[in-house]
Design a protein around this motif. Structure first.
Motif, short mmCIF file in Angstrom:
data_model
loop_
_atom_site.label_atom_id
_atom_site.label_comp_id
_atom_site.label_asym_id
_atom_site.label_seq_id
_atom_site.Cartn_x
_atom_site.Cartn_y
_atom_site.Cartn_z
N GLU A 114 0.81 -1.22 0.00
CA GLU A 114 0.00 0.00 0.00
C GLU A 114 0.85 1.27 0.00
O GLU A 114 0.34 2.37 -0.26
CB GLU A 114 -0.95 0.00 1.20
CG GLU A 114 -0.29 0.21 2.56
CD GLU A 114 0.33 -1.05 3.15
OE1 GLU A 114 0.81 -0.98 4.31
OE2 GLU A 114 0.34 -2.10 2.47
N LEU A 115 2.14 1.11 0.28
CA LEU A 115 3.05 2.26 0.29
C LEU A 115 3.83 2.37 -1.01
O LEU A 115 4.81 3.12 -1.10
CB LEU A 115 4.03 2.15 1.47
CG LEU A 115 3.39 2.11 2.86
CD1 LEU A 115 4.46 1.97 3.94
CD2 LEU A 115 2.55 3.37 3.11
N THR A 116 3.42 1.64 -2.03
CA THR A 116 4.08 1.68 -3.33
C THR A 116 3.18 2.34 -4.37
O THR A 116 1.97 2.40 -4.19
CB THR A 116 4.44 0.26 -3.83
OG1 THR A 116 3.22 -0.43 -4.17
CG2 THR A 116 5.19 -0.53 -2.76
N LEU A 117 3.79 2.80 -5.43
CA LEU A 117 3.02 3.34 -6.54
C LEU A 117 3.88 3.26 -7.80
O LEU A 117 5.02 3.70 -7.81
CB LEU A 117 2.62 4.80 -6.29
CG LEU A 117 1.55 5.37 -7.23
CD1 LEU A 117 0.23 4.61 -7.06
CD2 LEU A 117 1.32 6.85 -6.96
N MET A 155 8.62 4.54 -10.46
CA MET A 155 8.04 3.91 -9.26
C MET A 155 8.45 4.61 -7.98
O MET A 155 9.47 5.30 -7.91
CB MET A 155 8.46 2.44 -9.18
CG MET A 155 9.94 2.20 -8.98
SD MET A 155 10.34 0.42 -8.95
CE MET A 155 12.14 0.47 -8.82
N VAL A 156 7.60 4.42 -6.98
CA VAL A 156 7.88 4.82 -5.60
C VAL A 156 7.66 3.58 -4.74
O VAL A 156 6.60 2.95 -4.83
CB VAL A 156 6.93 5.94 -5.11
CG1 VAL A 156 7.26 6.30 -3.65
CG2 VAL A 156 7.03 7.17 -5.99
N ILE A 157 8.66 3.22 -3.93
CA ILE A 157 8.54 2.08 -3.03
C ILE A 157 9.00 2.54 -1.65
O ILE A 157 10.07 3.15 -1.51
CB ILE A 157 9.36 0.88 -3.51
CG1 ILE A 157 8.78 0.37 -4.84
CG2 ILE A 157 9.37 -0.24 -2.48
CD1 ILE A 157 9.48 -0.84 -5.40
N ALA A 158 8.21 2.24 -0.62
CA ALA A 158 8.49 2.77 0.70
C ALA A 158 8.09 1.78 1.80
O ALA A 158 7.50 0.74 1.54
CB ALA A 158 7.75 4.09 0.90
N ALA A 159 8.42 2.16 3.02
CA ALA A 159 8.03 1.42 4.22
C ALA A 159 7.86 2.46 5.33
O ALA A 159 8.26 3.61 5.16
CB ALA A 159 9.07 0.38 4.59
N LYS A 160 7.27 2.08 6.43
CA LYS A 160 7.07 3.02 7.53
C LYS A 160 8.03 2.75 8.68
O LYS A 160 8.50 1.63 8.89
CB LYS A 160 5.63 2.95 8.05
CG LYS A 160 4.61 3.49 7.06
CD LYS A 160 3.33 3.95 7.74
CE LYS A 160 2.59 2.83 8.44
NZ LYS A 160 1.34 3.31 9.05
N ILE A 203 10.64 6.73 1.91
CA ILE A 203 10.73 6.34 0.50
C ILE A 203 12.13 5.80 0.24
O ILE A 203 13.12 6.50 0.41
CB ILE A 203 10.43 7.53 -0.42
CG1 ILE A 203 8.96 7.96 -0.27
CG2 ILE A 203 10.75 7.19 -1.87
CD1 ILE A 203 8.57 9.14 -1.12
N HIS A 204 12.20 4.53 -0.15
CA HIS A 204 13.48 3.88 -0.37
C HIS A 204 13.86 3.82 -1.85
O HIS A 204 15.04 3.70 -2.18
CB HIS A 204 13.46 2.47 0.23
CG HIS A 204 13.24 2.45 1.71
ND1 HIS A 204 14.03 3.17 2.58
CD2 HIS A 204 12.33 1.81 2.49
CE1 HIS A 204 13.62 2.96 3.82
NE2 HIS A 204 12.58 2.15 3.79
N THR A 205 12.87 3.85 -2.72
CA THR A 205 13.13 3.87 -4.15
C THR A 205 12.19 4.86 -4.82
O THR A 205 10.98 4.81 -4.62
CB THR A 205 12.91 2.49 -4.79
OG1 THR A 205 13.86 1.56 -4.27
CG2 THR A 205 13.10 2.56 -6.31
N PHE A 206 12.77 5.76 -5.60
CA PHE A 206 11.99 6.71 -6.39
C PHE A 206 12.80 7.04 -7.63
O PHE A 206 13.94 7.47 -7.54
CB PHE A 206 11.69 7.99 -5.60
CG PHE A 206 11.12 9.10 -6.46
CD1 PHE A 206 9.92 8.92 -7.13
CD2 PHE A 206 11.78 10.31 -6.58
CE1 PHE A 206 9.39 9.92 -7.92
CE2 PHE A 206 11.25 11.33 -7.37
CZ PHE A 206 10.06 11.15 -8.04
#
Length: 273
Positions: A114-117, A155-160, A203-206
């Motif tokens: 849910e934290l990716t796009l 892409m955007v990939i993240a974690a909390k 955000i770890h990848t953008f």
């Protein structure tokens, strides 16, 4: 004290970015309309002595609008089915020492999708496969043309995390995460990886494939992502790491320069935002 990193009034993403698993192509915005909505075009109508410079900027705005119209980009949440495309995009953007590993991609795509796009474009064929390395791994659409694929271009990939900024622990992942369950939850002292209770999105990848850069796609994707996360209410702030030459771009998207980061990933030397 933590600072809210969501822009107070984030500008809406361009209308050419739509949210759909199958692109519902919007009516292309004409170049003139896209240009006249741009602040730089308005400056041209006022500062006539800067006619040449402003006209060059106007031409660039038209080119970007044309580039977006050609792609018909659309966004959707990423999943494990996009793993190979994510890896291909990552490898095309970042030097080896700064890349996310396959294991981390699997972890983030399964633990917090849910934290990716992802930003996709429907591409039918390409003359040079090396220019769009995500095309070979893309999923064909359900059409009579198997070459027509839903291709990841950004892409955007993240974690909390519970920390107000990105840390080495937040960039890591617990190796035994697959064993976690309602009866065997995450250990209290385990601070690596995604923390569901956290209020900071790291955000770890953008990034955008190099062949599609300089078209405004990165900014459009980030603004769309910011709006989604703010609307969801699942976090209070967005944090990321960047090299010094990119700090200005992120500040333009509403993030604050928080100074030098202590993160050692990729050799360190990061700025925290």
């Amino acid at each position: 004290m933590s600072h809210n990193l969501f822009p107070s009034s984030p500008p809406p993403p361009p209308p050419l970015i739509v949210a759909s698993p199958e692109p519902q192509f919007p009516k292309p915005v004409g170049c003139e309309e896209a240009a006249t909505n741009n602040a730089s075009y308005n400056d041209f109508t006022i500062h006539r002595d800067e006619r040449q410079t402003s006209m060059q900027h106007l031409q660039l705005t038209k080119a970007k609008a044309n580039g977006m119209n050609e792609l018909h980009p659309y966004v959707q949440t990423l999943s494990l089915s996009n793993l190979e495309s994510c890896i291909a995009l990552e490898n095309a953007i970042f030097p080896e020492n700064e890349r996310c590993s396959r294991e981390k991609f699997i972890y983030r795509l399964t633990t917090c999708p849910e934290l990716t796009l992802g930003l996709f474009s429907t591409i039918s064929s390409i003359q040079d496969p090396s220019s769009v390395p995500t095309y070979p791994t893309a999923r064909p659409l359900e059409t009579s043309d198997p070459a027509r694929k839903q291709t990841l271009i950004a892409m955007v990939i993240a974690a909390k995390t519970t920390s107000p900024s990105v840390t080495d622990a937040s960039m890591d992942y617990p190796p035994d995460y697959a064993s976690y369950s309602s009866t065997s939850p995450r250990p209290i002292n385990e601070n690596r990886g995604h923390m569901k209770e956290g209020r900071t999105i790291c955000i770890h990848t953008f990034g955008v494939l190099p062949v599609y850069q300089k078209r405004g796609l990165g900014k459009a994707l980030m603004r769309s992502y910011q709006q989604r996360m703010e609307t969801s209410g699942i976090a209070d702030r967005i944090a990321l790491l960047a090299h010094e030459h990119l700090v200005g771009m992120y500040k333009g998207l509403g993030l604050d320069d928080r100074g030098k980061s202590e993160v050692k990933f990729g050799g360190g030397g990061w700025t925290s935002l």
